[in-house]
Design an enzyme around this catalytic site. Structure first.
Site, PDB file in Angstrom:
ATOM      1  CB  CYS A   1      -1.092   0.078   1.071  1.00 25.34           C
ATOM      2  SG  CYS A   1      -0.037   0.085   2.735  1.00 25.34           S
ATOM      3  CG  PHE A   2       1.237   6.015   0.509  1.00 24.09           C
ATOM      4  CD1 PHE A   2       1.569   6.597  -0.571  1.00 24.09           C
ATOM      5  CD2 PHE A   2       1.655   6.836   1.665  1.00 24.09           C
ATOM      6  CE1 PHE A   2       2.346   7.583  -0.894  1.00 24.09           C
ATOM      7  CE2 PHE A   2       2.152   7.936   1.345  1.00 24.09           C
ATOM      8  CZ  PHE A   2       2.725   8.483   0.105  1.00 24.09           C
TER       9      PHE A   2
END
Length: 363
Positions: free
Chosen positions: A97-98
């Protein structure tokens, strides 16, 4: 599936082209991702916006609880099925994810509950992007670049594609570089372009030493900017110059911008492709109208329209030779000669495409 561990070995991920599923929302993915990544988000853009608002107003735990409510039931099962299928098809892959935080950890745990132990990338997108930015600067600093230069239509890209140690900048940008160079498919995002460029240079650094060939480009390839660190190195890089007769250059332009581009438009638009192609070329011509001047613009526009009409009637592309030769001689050649004068790099060799290829591969 064999158990593998989470990783922060970004170099190996990019050198091997490891498949990765991206848990970020679609808008995040569209702004920038990696060549081997597939968008399989935990939340939609709207869901992510709702969770973000909740976080600001009510804090982290409330946002987490809302996220679990939004991604539940049938929605959760559909997404979980897509993640399982990706893991089945790519047992050597990873998820991220980020920042390698809640989103990727949540998906990892849901997969683990299903009996699928799938590793994640520590630090997520942010850390991998930082790695590629730093490695781009390192690669440019370490590289010995040689530019493939030459007038429009000499087939510089053909030379680049014939060399092993090269980076095809126009290929990465999905654009042919000139005012007429936009292809039917959209260009990547600026970040995607930079990521692909960094990975290409990183791979070359791991191979045998030797010069890296790049096509001589301006600041922009379509709407994409060359990174400043690369532009600075290219401005003083030595070059080889491809020289072809005007007739041969017209042949190349017809192959690339009339025949090949026409086929692309026909593949996308069917019978309407020819009209779409003709309109696109006239629109491109309109963008250089001021620099051409009114009279020359009108002349080229008329010749182009007549050539496309002849091609539509008979399939004969020969009518395009007149306007292409005019543009090369009256517009592109003076511009190239001026730009060449601004280059500080030494000319190492000049010749036709086959001679340049022979010279470049001999060393």
């Amino acid at each position: 599936m064999p158990v593998r561990h989470d990783t922060d070995d970004y170099r190996t991920l990019f050198l091997t082209g490891a498949p990765m599923m991206d848990m970020r929302a679609p808008l995040e993915f569209a702004r920038g991702a990696f060549p081997s990544a597939t968008s399989l988000p935990l939340m939609s853009d709207e869901e992510r916006a709702q969770v973000g608002t909740c976080y600001k107003q009510r804090g982290q735990q409330a946002a987490i609880d809302l996220g679990h409510r939004l991604v539940s039931g049938a929605t959760r099962e559909r997404r979980l099925a897509a993640w399982r299928e990706f893991a089945r098809q790519h047992p050597d892959g990873y998820l991220y994810c980020f920042r390698g935080g809640l989103r990727s950890q949540t998906v990892q745990q849901w997969l683990r509950d299903e009996g699928c132990d799938y590793p994640l990338v520590r630090g997520g997108y942010k850390a991998m992007r930082r790695f590629l930015i730093d490695e781009l600067a390192n690669s440019v600093d370490a590289a010995q670049f040689i530019l493939v230069s030459g007038k429009t239509g000499t087939g510089k890209t053909r030379v680049i594609q014939g060399l092993a140690r090269c980076v095809d900048l126009e290929g990465l940008a999905r654009h042919r570089g000139s005012s007429f160079g936009q292809l039917p498919d959209p260009q990547p995002s600026q970040i995607d372009f930079e990521n692909s460029l960094s990975i290409a240079l990183l791979k070359l650094r791991t191979e045998a030493a030797g010069p890296v060939f790049l096509e001589d480009e301006g600041r922009l390839i379509g709407r994409l900017s060359l990174p400043d660190v690369l532009r600075a190195k290219m401005a003083v890089a030595p070059m080889v110059v491809v020289e072809q007769s005007l007739e041969e250059r017209v042949d190349v332009v017809i192959e690339d911008y009339i025949i090949d581009l026409g086929r692309r438009y026909q593949a996308l638009h069917g019978d309407a492709g020819h009209k779409q192609h003709a309109q696109k070329m006239q629109a491109d011509l309109g963008r250089i109208r001021k620099r051409l001047g009114g009279d020359r613009y009108q002349q080229v526009s008329r010749l182009m329209a007549e050539a496309f009409a002849l091609q539509q009637r008979s399939g004969d592309v020969g009518g395009h030779r007149a306007w292409i030769a005019f543009l090369l001689g009256e517009y592109y050649d003076p511009m190239y000669e001026y730009q060449l004068e601004q280059r500080k790099g030494t000319v190492l060799f000049s010749g036709d495409r086959s001679s340049v290829l022979a010279w470049a591969t001999a060393g």
